[in-house]
Scaffold this active site. Sequence first.
Site, PDB file in Angstrom:
ATOM      1  N   GLU A  62      63.919 -14.981  19.034  1.00 23.72           N
ATOM      2  CA  GLU A  62      64.387 -14.818  20.265  1.00 23.72           C
ATOM      3  C   GLU A  62      63.902 -13.534  20.602  1.00 23.72           C
ATOM      4  OE1 GLU A  62      66.526 -16.254  22.356  1.00 23.72           O
ATOM      5  OE2 GLU A  62      66.938 -18.277  21.315  1.00 23.72           O
ATOM      6  N   GLU A 108      71.944 -22.195  24.299  1.00 25.85           N
ATOM      7  CA  GLU A 108      70.555 -22.623  23.922  1.00 25.85           C
ATOM      8  C   GLU A 108      69.961 -23.779  24.706  1.00 25.85           C
ATOM      9  OE1 GLU A 108      68.762 -20.684  22.340  1.00 25.85           O
ATOM     10  OE2 GLU A 108      69.776 -19.696  20.462  1.00 25.85           O
ATOM     11  N   GLU A 154      67.254 -11.828  27.819  1.00 29.70           N
ATOM     12  CA  GLU A 154      66.705 -12.219  26.681  1.00 29.70           C
ATOM     13  C   GLU A 154      66.616 -10.550  26.196  1.00 29.70           C
ATOM     14  OE1 GLU A 154      65.877 -14.574  25.087  1.00 29.70           O
ATOM     15  OE2 GLU A 154      65.515 -16.381  26.601  1.00 29.70           O
ATOM     16  N   TRP A 193      53.959 -18.505  17.560  1.00 22.97           N
ATOM     17  CA  TRP A 193      53.319 -17.882  18.940  1.00 22.97           C
ATOM     18  C   TRP A 193      53.706 -16.292  18.982  1.00 22.97           C
ATOM     19  CZ3 TRP A 193      55.981 -15.798  22.876  1.00 22.97           C
ATOM     20  CH2 TRP A 193      57.489 -16.503  23.326  1.00 22.97           C
ATOM     21  N   THR A 238      69.653 -22.058  28.454  1.00 25.67           N
ATOM     22  CA  THR A 238      68.534 -21.352  28.364  1.00 25.67           C
ATOM     23  C   THR A 238      67.217 -22.199  28.653  1.00 25.67           C
ATOM     24  OG1 THR A 238      68.852 -20.878  26.351  1.00 25.67           O
ATOM     25  CG2 THR A 238      69.527 -19.167  27.525  1.00 25.67           C
ATOM     26  N   HIS A 243      60.868 -13.578  23.275  1.00 25.34           N
ATOM     27  CA  HIS A 243      60.972 -14.056  24.480  1.00 25.34           C
ATOM     28  C   HIS A 243      60.999 -12.848  25.453  1.00 25.34           C
ATOM     29  CE1 HIS A 243      63.163 -17.727  22.919  1.00 25.34           C
ATOM     30  NE2 HIS A 243      61.800 -17.594  22.350  1.00 25.34           N
ATOM     31  N   HIS A 271      66.371 -24.222  18.928  1.00 25.40           N
ATOM     32  CA  HIS A 271      67.621 -23.429  18.470  1.00 25.40           C
ATOM     33  C   HIS A 271      69.004 -24.366  18.952  1.00 25.40           C
ATOM     34  CE1 HIS A 271      65.198 -19.479  18.941  1.00 25.40           C
ATOM     35  NE2 HIS A 271      64.698 -20.338  17.591  1.00 25.40           N
ATOM     36  N   ASP A 288      61.154 -23.067  22.354  1.00 25.35           N
ATOM     37  CA  ASP A 288      62.092 -22.357  21.267  1.00 25.35           C
ATOM     38  C   ASP A 288      63.334 -22.385  21.420  1.00 25.35           C
ATOM     39  OD1 ASP A 288      59.913 -21.093  20.044  1.00 25.35           O
ATOM     40  OD2 ASP A 288      60.178 -19.263  20.568  1.00 25.35           O
ATOM     41  N   GLU A 289      63.907 -22.467  22.594  1.00 32.78           N
ATOM     42  CA  GLU A 289      65.502 -22.562  23.050  1.00 32.78           C
ATOM     43  C   GLU A 289      65.835 -24.065  22.766  1.00 32.78           C
ATOM     44  OE1 GLU A 289      66.977 -19.847  23.590  1.00 32.78           O
ATOM     45  OE2 GLU A 289      65.691 -18.791  24.921  1.00 32.78           O
TER      46      GLU A 289
END
Length: 330
Positions: free
Chosen positions: A113, A166, A76, A33, A169, A116, A202, A198-199
């Site tokens: 990252e 990670e 971020e 995305w 977050t 974000h 990761h 995403d976090e």
Amino acid sequence: MSIKNIRLEVMQFLEKNVDSFVEQYLIPVEKIWQPSDFLPNSEGENFFEEVKELREIAKELPYDFWVTLVGDTITEEALPTYESWLMDVEGIDQIENGGNGWSKWIRQWTGEENRHGDLLNKYLYLSGRVNMREIEMTTQHLINDGFDIGTGTDPYKNFVYTSFQELATYVSHNRVAQMAKKFGDNKLSKMCKMIAGDEMRHHHAYSEFVTRIFQVDPSEMMLAFQYMMKQKIVMPAHFLRESGQKISSAFEQFSDSAQRIGVYTANDYVDIMQKLITKWEIDKISNLTDEAEKARDYLMKLPGRMAKISERLVIPAEGHIFKWVEPARL
């Protein structure tokens, strides 16, 4: 052989699998995305109506929520600092032969990252609820000031840090998503949910790196884990400050806001610590030196001790008034 050379050998050993790590834990640019997927379409005829709707819904969100969202955004946005720090870690080389596998990982992780901050920054700008110039100055200060997370260039300590951070977050963005939905802002909720996803991905990657290191160098990895837990994990934005303030002056006040509304609390810190201990099966690791055995004992008891301390924490009922978020706007 020195500890530093052993760490370098382990990083070179793990580097053979970097391409598989990239494939498993990161998403190709064409498939992942992008911020514009969730924001009003500036090319569309309904752009102004979409912005007006966004601003109307944003009026329902409370003060501490905005402070937390701004703090998360600024954190971020300071990615240049994090990338440059990780590129200095032993075993990561961005120069020789166009960069090794680890530098490829860091660049592609950074690319993910970076989206974000772009998304959250644009949302804040369109919301009309915050002072963007003050936010921008804080972001520039944070990048200018850099950070020191206590890891040095040690890859073991850095991977403990990123595994923890990670997941932290993820917790923060996921809670903001839940709260945004509660207040009727479904679009912001979806944005933060995607960032949280995403976090978590990761987190799985960095914690897998630590798992692999435990398999080949268990004692030194255990000592690195203990070291990071003893000194406590500091957040990437721990040098946070508003315009005209000294370094770190705003971070504690931002943390109080996050605690007050339950976005990220002392209990979450303890919970993450326990999750890592469980994930890495600290209690089952064998062939440890005497020093590493003592480190293991310390780690196994630490969540219980930290939980008792967190129970005694008192958070102020009313918080600092930030320049980023002026109550008169809300």
